[in-house]
Design an enzyme around this catalytic site. Structure first.
Site, short mmCIF file in Angstrom:
data_model
loop_
_atom_site.label_atom_id
_atom_site.label_comp_id
_atom_site.label_asym_id
_atom_site.label_seq_id
_atom_site.Cartn_x
_atom_site.Cartn_y
_atom_site.Cartn_z
N SER A 93 -68.31 14.84 -36.13
CA SER A 93 -68.61 16.19 -36.61
C SER A 93 -67.73 17.24 -35.95
CB SER A 93 -70.08 16.53 -36.34
OG SER A 93 -70.32 16.54 -34.93
N HIS A 98 -8.18 -1.88 9.60
CA HIS A 98 -7.34 -2.17 8.43
C HIS A 98 -7.88 -3.43 7.76
CE1 HIS A 98 -3.77 -2.41 5.97
NE2 HIS A 98 -3.46 -3.60 6.45
N GLU A 101 -74.64 12.95 -26.65
CA GLU A 101 -73.20 12.71 -26.57
C GLU A 101 -72.60 13.46 -25.37
OE1 GLU A 101 -72.14 12.14 -31.31
OE2 GLU A 101 -72.33 14.17 -30.46
N ASN A 112 -1.93 -9.52 5.91
CA ASN A 112 -1.93 -8.07 6.03
C ASN A 112 -1.41 -7.49 4.72
OD1 ASN A 112 -1.39 -5.39 6.56
ND2 ASN A 112 -0.42 -5.75 8.54
N SER A 146 -54.33 17.74 -7.59
CA SER A 146 -53.40 16.86 -8.30
C SER A 146 -53.21 15.58 -7.50
CB SER A 146 -52.05 17.56 -8.51
OG SER A 146 -51.44 17.85 -7.27
N GLN A 163 0.83 -1.20 0.00
CA GLN A 163 0.00 0.00 0.00
C GLN A 163 0.87 1.25 0.00
OE1 GLN A 163 -2.85 0.05 3.17
NE2 GLN A 163 -3.76 2.00 2.57
N CYS A 188 -6.78 0.39 1.31
CA CYS A 188 -6.44 -0.97 1.74
C CYS A 188 -7.56 -1.94 1.41
CB CYS A 188 -6.10 -1.01 3.22
SG CYS A 188 -7.44 -0.48 4.32
N ASP A 248 -67.59 12.01 -29.62
CA ASP A 248 -68.16 12.50 -30.88
C ASP A 248 -68.38 11.33 -31.84
OD1 ASP A 248 -68.93 13.90 -33.10
OD2 ASP A 248 -66.90 14.60 -33.58
N TRP A 290 -0.05 -4.86 4.05
CA TRP A 290 1.22 -4.13 4.15
C TRP A 290 2.41 -5.03 3.84
CZ3 TRP A 290 -0.07 -1.33 9.40
CH2 TRP A 290 -0.98 -0.30 9.13
N ASP A 297 -57.29 12.41 -4.07
CA ASP A 297 -56.80 13.75 -3.76
C ASP A 297 -57.26 14.16 -2.36
OD1 ASP A 297 -55.73 16.29 -3.93
OD2 ASP A 297 -57.40 17.10 -5.10
#
Length: 672
Positions: free
Chosen positions: A563, A229, A570, A257, A595, A67, A73, A559, A259, A589
């Site tokens: 038309s 470590h 309708e 280890n 919303s 390292q 590590c 529709d 190291w 809501d």
């Protein structure tokens, strides 16, 4: 842009230049992003550091890695473990590279990246100070494979500093494509040594550490172990011994280890300790026993779990080269995503949105072999994608976890709904919600069908993830998704509920309004419908006028004469349907905001008969959501009107009201 090693080599040979990586240039920012380097670093190529650089000296091994000044590590520990398995290592580092033949200053690695193996290309310029490497380096000063592998990780992370601090499990995963479990050794499962032995025989990588407070990191204890470590577990086995009590086996663990120095365990089974006198010379040779200050040592399993606090175990899947595929796990993996307002429902505490999270159905059939109970061992992992690169932007990992629910109806492939989660407890769950890249846990489950629900702790947190499921025996897993279909609701409360006195009065008022607006032809157009609806739903819209384009879509739905206008009959049908939709909208809501959330939109559409797959629903949401991540009353009406209109144009005779055809039809028709 994807970088191709062979293309780069050809171009460097043609131009007679050494490769300089444009995607990871030799700048200070690619060393430290948060501050200036503490020392004046110079980027140098290996040939500028030593006279005879080598890619690998005498074979790559765990002793090659030391390292530097970078706190990674966790990465070194994983590389040390990888070096114990030549097949795994060869997949990552490409042994045939060198500094002699066709040298162009470019090296490649193969790393597993969030679900797939990718080729990572780097140039060989490395940070130095006073002519020495400042980060990861080899025991031999002219060996460079480990330094350049660290650079490949730094490139993927965005900088060397981005590699500072991490978990060995993360590096193990990126080096092998495996799934890494984490065990708390202060509360170890009773069969942990058996799991470790099985894992070692499967070529799994293992790392361990002693977790401590920040002020104790890298402090040496009286037993020689370094706190805070990362260590590698390089062997697990039972060793036969002979004592005055007779012959028996002792459970041993070999640890290293990173190291690579004299900082080693000094207790029982350490170098030259008296316990080794109980082991025969032949057995010592089999173990390859070496007593040197090389950072590697043995200890009993009992001492191992008494002194270390954390074990990380990386289980290899069938796509990892392990030398013996028969020892690998059965695996499943699939990408997923939590999307704000759509599929980011948060944990079970948020019951109204929890069901919107991605769900995965898992069917287990065959119990494990050599076990006391007829259960199935399953290791489940949820891994966040692309988060380490966000470090420099101040964004960390999301807090994630998952829950497992047993499903009685194995044939139902639709996602579980809110009602299911309200009345069913989970069968198992991740140990906790945690803000790390990956959360993983092992379970012993009875054969059956289960739903796995990964989630962030809080709702509306966006992120991508990879879910992986490993089992000892084959299992069947798939993501649950609704089949797009329309089911005409039969609930009278939804379809044709009785009118209230107030609604009857409204009907009378708007009939009079229709007569007033209708001309000699006794019809009204979209502009006049907008006037009626704006007045009728003034409370729901907050006084906003209905948009003409919305009303044109609504008129088009009713529709029948084509038309462009509506006769009274309708209009009456329009009014009945919109009143029904308004009633359902108001039931969601609750705060009278005008919303609804996107989670609620899905529920509303389902109640009206529109069951949508995730893909189709995401398209609907993209079309109708506003910047607040909600859908207004007007847009809800438009959404329902357009979807109802789509059904009228769909080829019901040949396709029916469900299936892939309806899915594709919705997707093609939504924006027309």
């Amino acid at each position: 842009m994807t970088q191709d090693y062979d293309t780069i080599v050809r171009e460097c040979k043609r131009s007679r230049t050494l490769f300089e990586d444009p995607e990871f240039p030799a700048t200070s920012e690619n060393i430290f992003y948060s501050r200036k380097p503490p020392k004046p670093f110079q980027w140098k190529r290996p040939k500028e550091i030593v006279s005879d650089p080598k890619w690998i000296v005498g074979g790559a091994s765990r002793f090659d890695i030391k390292q530097g000044m970078l706190g990674d590590c966790w990465l070194l520990s994983a590389i040390s473990s990888l070096a114990c398995h030549s097949g795994l290592l060869e997949r990552v580092i490409f042994h045939q590279q060198n500094f002699e033949n066709d040298y162009c200053g470019v090296f490649k690695f193969n790393l597993w990246r969030e679900g797939k193996w990718v080729e990572v290309v780097v140039d060989d310029r490395l940070p130095t100070h006073n002519g020495r490497l400042v980060f990861m380096h080899s025991q031999s000063n002219n060996e460079f494979w480990s330094s350049l592998l660290e650079k490949a990780f730094a490139k993927l992370a965005g900088s060397y500093e981005a590699c500072k601090g991490g978990q060995t499990s993360e590096a193990m995963c990126d080096l092998t494509g495996g799934v890494t479990e984490i065990f708390d050794l202060q509360k170890p499962p009773g069969d942990l040594f058996k799991c470790m032995l099985k894992a070692h025989n499967r070529n799994s990588l293992m790392g361990c550490s002693i977790e401590v407070a920040a002020n104790e990191i890298e402090s040496k204890g009286p037993n020689g172990l370094v706190k805070g470590h990362a260590y590698s577990v390089t062997k697990v086995l039972k060793v036969p011994i002979r004592t005055r009590m007779g012959e028996s086996d002792v459970e041993l663990v070999r640890v290293r280890n990173s190291w690579g120095n004299e900082r080693e365990w000094t207790g029982a089974w350490s170098d030259t300790s008296r316990e080794w006198s109980a082991v025969s010379e032949d057995e010592k040779k089999k173990l390859g026993l070496v007593w040197e200050d090389d950072g590697e040592f043995w200890m009993s399993y009992k001492d191992f779990i008494s002194n270390f606090t954390r074990l990380e175990m990386c289980n290899l899947g069938p796509d990892s080269i392990s030398g013996n595929r028969s020892k690998s796990w059965e695996s499943f993996q699939e990408d997923g995503e939590w999307v704000h307002g759509f599929s980011a429902g948060g944990c079970r505490n948020f019951i109204n949105s929890f069901a919107s999270n991605p769900q995965f159905r898992m069917t287990l059939t065959d119990p494990d072999e050599d076990e006391d109970v007829d259960n199935c061992t399953v290791v489940i992992s949820v891994l966040q994608k692309g988060r380490r690169k966000l470090k420099e932007k101040g964004k960390g990992f999301l807090t994630i976890g998952f829950a497992i629910y047993e499903v009685e109806d194995a044939k139902n492939t639709a996602p579980l709904d809110k009602e299911f989660f309200m009345y069913h407890a989970s069968s198992a769950r991740s140990p906790q919600f945690i803000n790390s890249r990956e959360i993983c846990a092992r379970f012993s489950l009875a054969p059956g069908t289960y739903a796995v629900v990964p989630s962030t702790f809080d709702p509306n947190q966006t992120g991508k993830f990879l879910i992986r499921i490993f089992s000892e025996k084959a299992h069947e897993t798939r993501q649950l998704d609704e089949e797009t279909q329309f089911i005409d609701p039969k609930d009278g409360a939804v379809h044709r509920r009785p009118l209230t006195e107030q609604e009857k009065e409204l009907d009378s008022r708007f009939y009079r309004m229709f007569e007033k607006l209708a001309g000699a032809d006794k019809t009204i157009d979209a502009f006049e419908v907008a006037q009626i609806l704006s007045k009728a739903f003034k409370e729901e819209t907050g006084g906003q006028e209905f948009e003409i384009e919305h009303c044109r879509s609504i008129v088009a739905l009713f529709d029948t004469s084509r038309s462009g206008t509506l006769e009274y009959k309708e209009f009456e049908e329009l009014w009945i349907e919109i009143r029904k939709w308004m009633h359902q909208f108001k039931s969601y809501d609750k705060d009278n905001s005008g919303s609804m959330s996107l989670y609620e939109l899905r529920s509303l559409l389902a109640k009206l008969g529109f069951k949508l797959s995730n893909g189709t629903l995401s398209l609907v949401i993209a079309r109708f959501r506003n910047r607040k991540g909600t859908v207004s009353f007007q847009d809800v009406l438009l959404c329902i009107a357009r979807m109802t209109s789509m059904l009228k144009n769909f080829d019901i005779k040949n396709n029916g009201y469900k299936g892939q055809g309806l899915d594709e039809f919705f997707m093609n028709f939504m924006y027309t």
